[in-house]
Design an enzyme around this catalytic site. Sequence first.
Site, mmCIF file in Angstrom:
data_model
loop_
_atom_site.group_PDB
_atom_site.id
_atom_site.type_symbol
_atom_site.label_atom_id
_atom_site.label_comp_id
_atom_site.label_asym_id
_atom_site.label_seq_id
_atom_site.Cartn_x
_atom_site.Cartn_y
_atom_site.Cartn_z
ATOM 1 C CB ALA A 162 52.516 25.061 12.203
ATOM 2 N NE ARG A 221 55.877 11.631 -1.934
ATOM 3 C CZ ARG A 221 57.054 12.086 -2.600
ATOM 4 N NH1 ARG A 221 56.776 10.471 -3.821
ATOM 5 N NH2 ARG A 221 57.567 12.721 -3.938
ATOM 6 C CG HIS A 232 52.774 17.296 -7.710
ATOM 7 N ND1 HIS A 232 53.828 17.932 -7.889
ATOM 8 C CD2 HIS A 232 52.986 17.893 -5.906
ATOM 9 C CE1 HIS A 232 54.998 18.070 -6.571
ATOM 10 N NE2 HIS A 232 54.282 18.164 -5.766
#
Length: 310
Positions: free
Chosen positions: A8, A81, A174
């Site tokens: 969430a 990150r 990615h």
Amino acid sequence: MKITVIGAGHVGATAAHRIAEMQLAKEVVLLDIVEGIPQGKALDMYESGPIGLFDSKIYGTNDYQDTADSDIILITAGMARKPGMSREDLLLKNATIVKEVTDRIMQYSSNPIIIMVSNPLDIMTYVSYVRSKLPKERVIGMAGVLDSARFRSFIAEELNVSMKDINAFVLGGHGDSMVPVVKYTNIAGIPLTELLSQEKIDSLVDRTRKGGAEIVNYLKDGSAYYAPAASAVEMIDAIVHDRKRILPCSTLVTGQYGMDNVFIGVPVKIGKNGIEEVLEINLDTAELEALRQSASIVESNCSNLADLLS
């Protein structure tokens, strides 16, 4: 249709709200380990229904039993990150999280389609595939849709044209080894190479590869979430409506492009059953080598997880 979003945080909550607004599911479940966060965010979203004119039922939970019989599960859980971190820096921490999440969701949903957003993306998709034991067509990584959107937006900005007229896609992992395919990039049918110099194209390609880091550096504490959430929901829309969309996604290749048994971003057809076909397009020698090099990085990282996944 029941869609569960695991995590969430910014990406998960944004995606859940978008799913509800687009009325892609009658039931949207937002799950997080932090008590109160998914419940509060889900209630806030639900209360926007009369304004957004949607009737999807949205609720938050900390209990995996509430995810039972989900048709689609979007996994966004994991650490984000921070400046200076690569997606690979998150490897072991997020692999442990994704392993546990996958084990838990599979206790209650027998045959969902899993869409992975957690980084490092291709490797986390592999982790979920191994742990879920689902057919490869039903475990998909969201990467190329986002990377392609970034590439398209940078091109539109440079040329001062509508984003709607930009056709482009990005293959590979990615990360910094992603492969924007310039020769298939066009603006309303006009090849990109006719409108921009090679130097400028190279600059846009480089910015695309560093697109996530650019946002991380601005935010300082956190990473992108609007575009990743929109990209994941575009994939969900293709599945829910069986649109047969051609999108670049991370999937398990089995011989295509001379690669085998590795999750990597390639063009695929997406419909109600997940990935229906992997499309092999013609790549020049340099592009193919770049794609394979990108895959080798993913393979190397996956091999480091053998003990965790055993």
